[in-house]
Design a protein around this motif. Structure first.
Motif, short mmCIF file in Angstrom:
data_model
loop_
_atom_site.label_atom_id
_atom_site.label_comp_id
_atom_site.label_asym_id
_atom_site.label_seq_id
_atom_site.Cartn_x
_atom_site.Cartn_y
_atom_site.Cartn_z
N GLU A 316 -4.06 92.70 49.77
CA GLU A 316 -4.08 91.77 50.88
C GLU A 316 -5.27 92.07 51.80
OE1 GLU A 316 -1.97 89.30 51.14
OE2 GLU A 316 -0.70 89.93 49.44
N PRO A 317 -5.92 91.03 52.34
CA PRO A 317 -7.05 91.27 53.25
C PRO A 317 -6.58 91.95 54.53
CG PRO A 317 -6.45 88.94 53.25
CD PRO A 317 -5.65 89.58 52.16
N LEU A 318 -7.38 92.89 55.01
CA LEU A 318 -7.06 93.61 56.25
C LEU A 318 -8.34 93.75 57.07
CD1 LEU A 318 -5.03 95.24 57.97
CD2 LEU A 318 -5.82 97.29 56.75
N LYS A 319 -8.34 93.20 58.28
CA LYS A 319 -9.48 93.34 59.16
C LYS A 319 -9.48 94.74 59.77
CE LYS A 319 -11.77 91.37 63.22
NZ LYS A 319 -11.72 90.33 64.29
N LEU A 320 -10.59 95.45 59.59
CA LEU A 320 -10.69 96.81 60.10
C LEU A 320 -11.26 96.79 61.52
CD1 LEU A 320 -12.13 98.65 56.96
CD2 LEU A 320 -9.75 98.48 57.72
N VAL A 321 -10.51 97.37 62.44
CA VAL A 321 -10.92 97.46 63.84
C VAL A 321 -10.81 98.92 64.23
CG1 VAL A 321 -10.46 96.70 66.20
CG2 VAL A 321 -9.99 95.16 64.29
N GLY A 322 -11.94 99.58 64.49
CA GLY A 322 -11.85 101.01 64.69
C GLY A 322 -12.92 101.59 65.58
N VAL A 323 -12.87 102.93 65.73
CA VAL A 323 -13.76 103.66 66.61
C VAL A 323 -14.17 104.98 65.95
CG1 VAL A 323 -12.68 102.72 68.70
CG2 VAL A 323 -11.86 104.88 67.77
N ASN A 324 -15.20 105.62 66.53
CA ASN A 324 -15.52 107.00 66.20
C ASN A 324 -14.77 107.91 67.16
OD1 ASN A 324 -17.40 106.10 64.35
ND2 ASN A 324 -19.13 106.34 65.73
#
Length: 368
Positions: A316-324
Motif C-alpha cells: 500500500e502507498p505510504l507518504k513518508l513525513v519525517g525529520v532528522n
C-alpha cells in the motif's frame, strides 16, 4: 527494487504509534543470563595516565561520576575556540556481589566515544574503535573475584580511520550510553559478534498469506560439544500466544552456528498505524536444562520504492513525513538517559512524522 529500498532507507526508522521493544527486551527475566546496569559510582580522570590497576593511589585527582557521562558538556559552547579532544579515564570497582565465579561475565557498553581500551586489574584485554556502536568484552579470564578494578581509557581525538570524520555536530567524548555486566552460563549464545545478543533474525519473504522467519543462532561452547544440546525457538504473537516453534539438536557438524526457518500463516502485518509485534524466543537447552534464553521483538512487513509512485509498505502507498534527529541535549552533550530518547520520539510522532532519520550515526538502543 528491494535493493534500492534498502539503500534509500538506510538510517531511517518508521515510527509506530506505540513504542516498540526497549533496549533490554532481548534479555528475558526468566533466563539463566542476567544483565545488570552498572551506571553508578564511577571515577573519572581527564588526561592521560598509566595507572590502571589501583586508582585509589591518586584518588585526589579523580571526580565521581555516573553514566551516561561526557567530558564535553560545556567546552564546545564557551568563548574559546575548539573543545577537548583527547584522552580520559573511567574507573570502577567490581564488587563481588556483581560477579559469579560459575558464570562468564561480560562488560557490555552501548557506546563510548571513540577509541576505548578496556583494562581489568591493570591488564589490557580489548580495544574497540567506533564511538557509536556497542561492544562486549569477556572479563572472565582476568577476574580474581575479590577486588577487581575495571579501567576504561577513552580517546576522542580525530582519527582518519574512524568514521564519521567530520560533520555539523560535535564529537563528544565519554561513556555516554548505558553500561552493563552480563552473566551467562559457560554454554551460551555468543555475545562476541559485534555485541549482538547471539541470534540474528531475517524475514526472507513476507506477504499477507505467509511470513518466513529465519533465525540464525551463534553459540559459545566449551572446547568439547556438550551432550544433549538443543536449540528451541518459539514465535509468539502480541498476546503471547505460541504461533509456531522449532527444536533442533546441536551436532558436531553444525556446532557454533545453527539456522532454523519457521513460518507464520496470515501474519498480522506491522505498519506505523498498526505496530503489531511478534516475539522470537531462542532457548539453549542442555540435557533438559535451560542454559540460556533470548527474546527479541520483530515486526512482519515488506516494502519497496517506485521512482514514480513513491514508497509502498505492505503493498500500500505510504507518504513518508519525517525529520532528522541527533543524540544531543543542552547541558548533557550526547550523554542522554533513555527517557530523553523516548521523549524525543514521542515529540516527533506528535508532530505528525512517521519516519526518523538517525543522522548521522547509529543511535542509542532505546531509540532503535
Amino acid at each position: 527494487m528491494i535493493g534500492k529500498s534498502l539503500k534509500l532507507l538506510a538510517g531511517i526508522i518508521l515510527i509506530p504509534l506505540a513504542l516498540a521493544a526497549s533496549s533490554d527486551d532481548w534479555v528475558n527475566g526468566s533466563s539463566p543470563r542476567s544483565k545488570v546496569k552498572i551506571n553508578l559510582d564511577w571515577k573519572f580522570y581527564k588526561g592521560d595516565t598509566l595507572i590502571t590497576s589501583d586508582f585509589r593511589d591518586f584518588s585526589e585527582n579523580l571526580t565521581s561520576v555516573d553514566l551516561p557521562h561526557s567530558w564535553n558538556v560545556s567546552d564546545p559552547f564557551d568563548e574559546e575556540k575548539g573543545y577537548y579532544r583527547g584522552v580520559a579515564w573511567y574507573y570502577k570497582n567490581l564488587s563481588s556481589e556483581l560477579l559469579d565465579e560459575d558464570k562468564n561475565t561480560y562488560l557490555y557498553l552501548e557506546g563510548a566515544n571513540q577509541t576505548a581500551q578496556v583494562f581489568v586489574n591493570g591488564q589490557l584485554i580489548q580495544t574497540h574503535k567506533g564511538g557509536y556502536t556497542a561492544f562486549c568484552v569477556n572479563l572472565t579470564p582476568y577476574l580474581n573475584f575479590k577486588e577487581d578494578v575495571l579501567a576504561i581509557k577513552l580517546n576522542n581525538e580525530h582519527d582518519e580511520s574512524i568514521v564519521p570524520l567530520k560533520g555539523d555536530f560535535n564529537f563528544y567524548g565519554g561513556i555516554y550510553r548505558d553500561a552493563y555486566l552480563i552473566s551467562v552460563d559457560p554454554v551460551h549464545f555468543d555475545l562476541s559478534d559485534h555485541a549482538s545478543p547471539g541470534i540474528f533474525i531475517e524475514t526472507p519473504t513476507v506477504s499477507k498469506q505467509k511470513a518466513e522467519i529465519r533465525v540464525r543462532s551463534k553459540l559459545k561452547l566449551n572446547r568439547k560439544l556438550p551432550k544433549g544440546l538443543k536449540i528451541r525457538t518459539v514465535i509468539r504473537d502480541s498476546k503471547n500466544n505460541t504461533i509456531t516453534e522449532s527444536t533442533v539438536a546441536v551436532t558436531s557438524k553444525v556446532a557454533k552456528e545453527v539456522t532454523q526457518t519457521l513460518e507464520v500463516s496470515n501474519p498480522s502485518l506491522w505498519s506505523p498505524d498498526h505496530p503489531t509485534l511478534y516475539t522470537v524466543t531462542a532457548q539453549l537447552i542442555q540435557s533438559g536444562v535451560l542454559t540460556d534464553e533470548i527474546t527479541q521483538s520483530i515486526g512482519l512487513r515488506w516494502f519497496d520504492f517506485d521512482p514514480d509512485d513513491g514508497f509502498f509498505l505492505n503493498g500500500e502507498p505510504l507518504k513518508l513525513v519525517g525529520v532528522n534527529r541527533h543524540q544531543d541535549f543542552a547541558g548533557m552533550a550526547n550523554a542522554l538517559p533513555d527517557d530523553y530518547h523516548v521523549r524525543d520520539i514521542e515529540m516527533i510522532k506528535s508532530l505528525g512524522a512517521n519516519f526518523l532519520r538517525t543522522a548521522h550515526y547509529p543511535q542509542d538502543p532505546a531509540v532503535l
